[in-house]
Write a protein that holds these residues in place. Sequence first.
Motif, PDB file in Angstrom:
ATOM      1  N   ILE A 111      -4.141  11.531  -6.672  1.00  0.00           N
ATOM      2  CA  ILE A 111      -5.197  10.428  -7.554  1.00  0.00           C
ATOM      3  C   ILE A 111      -6.372   9.782  -6.456  1.00  0.00           C
ATOM      4  CG2 ILE A 111      -5.321   8.796  -8.674  1.00  0.00           C
ATOM      5  CD1 ILE A 111      -3.260   9.733 -10.190  1.00  0.00           C
ATOM      6  N   ILE A 112      -5.704   9.734  -5.627  1.00  0.00           N
ATOM      7  CA  ILE A 112      -5.862   8.723  -4.555  1.00  0.00           C
ATOM      8  C   ILE A 112      -7.234   9.789  -3.634  1.00  0.00           C
ATOM      9  CG2 ILE A 112      -6.008   7.563  -2.269  1.00  0.00           C
ATOM     10  CD1 ILE A 112      -3.647   6.034  -3.388  1.00  0.00           C
ATOM     11  N   PHE A 113      -6.497  10.583  -3.578  1.00  0.00           N
ATOM     12  CA  PHE A 113      -7.468  12.197  -2.638  1.00  0.00           C
ATOM     13  C   PHE A 113      -9.267  11.937  -3.297  1.00  0.00           C
ATOM     14  CE2 PHE A 113      -8.844  16.368  -2.766  1.00  0.00           C
ATOM     15  CZ  PHE A 113      -9.568  16.384  -1.254  1.00  0.00           C
ATOM     16  N   VAL A 158       1.070  -0.948  -0.152  1.00  0.00           N
ATOM     17  CA  VAL A 158      -0.160   0.056   0.160  1.00  0.00           C
ATOM     18  C   VAL A 158       0.744   1.265  -0.345  1.00  0.00           C
ATOM     19  CG1 VAL A 158      -1.574   1.171   1.206  1.00  0.00           C
ATOM     20  CG2 VAL A 158      -1.718  -1.200   0.674  1.00  0.00           C
ATOM     21  N   ALA A 213       0.234  10.515  -6.852  1.00  0.00           N
ATOM     22  CA  ALA A 213      -0.826   9.082  -5.992  1.00  0.00           C
ATOM     23  C   ALA A 213      -1.404   8.845  -5.354  1.00  0.00           C
ATOM     24  CB  ALA A 213       0.305   7.927  -5.797  1.00  0.00           C
ATOM     25  N   PRO A 214      -1.076  10.542  -3.808  1.00  0.00           N
ATOM     26  CA  PRO A 214      -1.747  10.913  -3.016  1.00  0.00           C
ATOM     27  C   PRO A 214      -3.091  12.274  -3.774  1.00  0.00           C
ATOM     28  CG  PRO A 214       0.492  11.165  -2.917  1.00  0.00           C
ATOM     29  CD  PRO A 214       0.426  10.764  -3.899  1.00  0.00           C
ATOM     30  N   LEU A 270     -10.178  10.072  -5.771  1.00  0.00           N
ATOM     31  CA  LEU A 270     -11.373   8.610  -5.653  1.00  0.00           C
ATOM     32  C   LEU A 270     -11.864   8.368  -4.541  1.00  0.00           C
ATOM     33  CD1 LEU A 270      -8.321   5.762  -7.286  1.00  0.00           C
ATOM     34  CD2 LEU A 270     -10.721   7.397  -8.430  1.00  0.00           C
ATOM     35  N   MET A 271     -11.326   8.739  -3.120  1.00  0.00           N
ATOM     36  CA  MET A 271     -11.790   8.723  -2.050  1.00  0.00           C
ATOM     37  C   MET A 271     -13.527   9.887  -1.674  1.00  0.00           C
ATOM     38  SD  MET A 271      -9.246   7.895   0.778  1.00  0.00           S
ATOM     39  CE  MET A 271     -10.305   8.096   2.275  1.00  0.00           C
ATOM     40  N   ASP A 284      -5.506  13.586   6.729  1.00  0.00           N
ATOM     41  CA  ASP A 284      -4.584  13.813   5.981  1.00  0.00           C
ATOM     42  C   ASP A 284      -3.947  15.657   4.988  1.00  0.00           C
ATOM     43  OD1 ASP A 284      -2.697  12.377   4.458  1.00  0.00           O
ATOM     44  OD2 ASP A 284      -4.114  12.644   2.793  1.00  0.00           O
ATOM     45  N   ILE A 302       2.644   1.512  -3.206  1.00  0.00           N
ATOM     46  CA  ILE A 302       1.325   2.271  -4.754  1.00  0.00           C
ATOM     47  C   ILE A 302       1.305   4.016  -4.232  1.00  0.00           C
ATOM     48  CG2 ILE A 302      -1.091   2.336  -5.265  1.00  0.00           C
ATOM     49  CD1 ILE A 302      -1.430  -0.651  -4.658  1.00  0.00           C
ATOM     50  N   TYR A 303       0.804   4.373  -2.954  1.00  0.00           N
ATOM     51  CA  TYR A 303       1.054   5.874  -2.141  1.00  0.00           C
ATOM     52  C   TYR A 303       1.807   6.864  -2.456  1.00  0.00           C
ATOM     53  CZ  TYR A 303      -1.351   9.111   0.617  1.00  0.00           C
ATOM     54  OH  TYR A 303      -1.693  10.884   1.042  1.00  0.00           O
TER      55      TYR A 303
END
Length: 123
Positions: free
Chosen positions: A23-25, A10, A20-21, A27-28, A53, A13-14
Amino acid sequence: VFLYYLPSPVTDIYFGSQFAPLIIFFLMYLCIVRNRRVPHFVRFHAMQAIMLDIICMLAEILRTYLPAEIRWSVLLDVFDKYAYMSIMIPVIYSMICCLRGEYAEIPGISNSVYVQIQNPDAG
């Protein structure tokens, strides 16, 4: 020793890309927090994780832009310890409440989370 390697995929990936952070933000936020079909409990804790975060990022930015006299003094050690405890206590409290099936009521943060979740036009 095994627990040290458990979150490795994990974190790879992050931290694998500088985007990546972000994109994850998104997406969430878009797929979980804004999706009314997801249960309120899940959306609440996802948004609270995002807010915590953001607080972590703000502490890191503040630390980066401190003057050199402070960065190389004992004041930065004090700031680091204070920031770590100020961030980790709400994170651990939120995790415990989430595992118990309760809403983690953190002053200031929870109010902002409720505003983001309740109001479809916020943000």
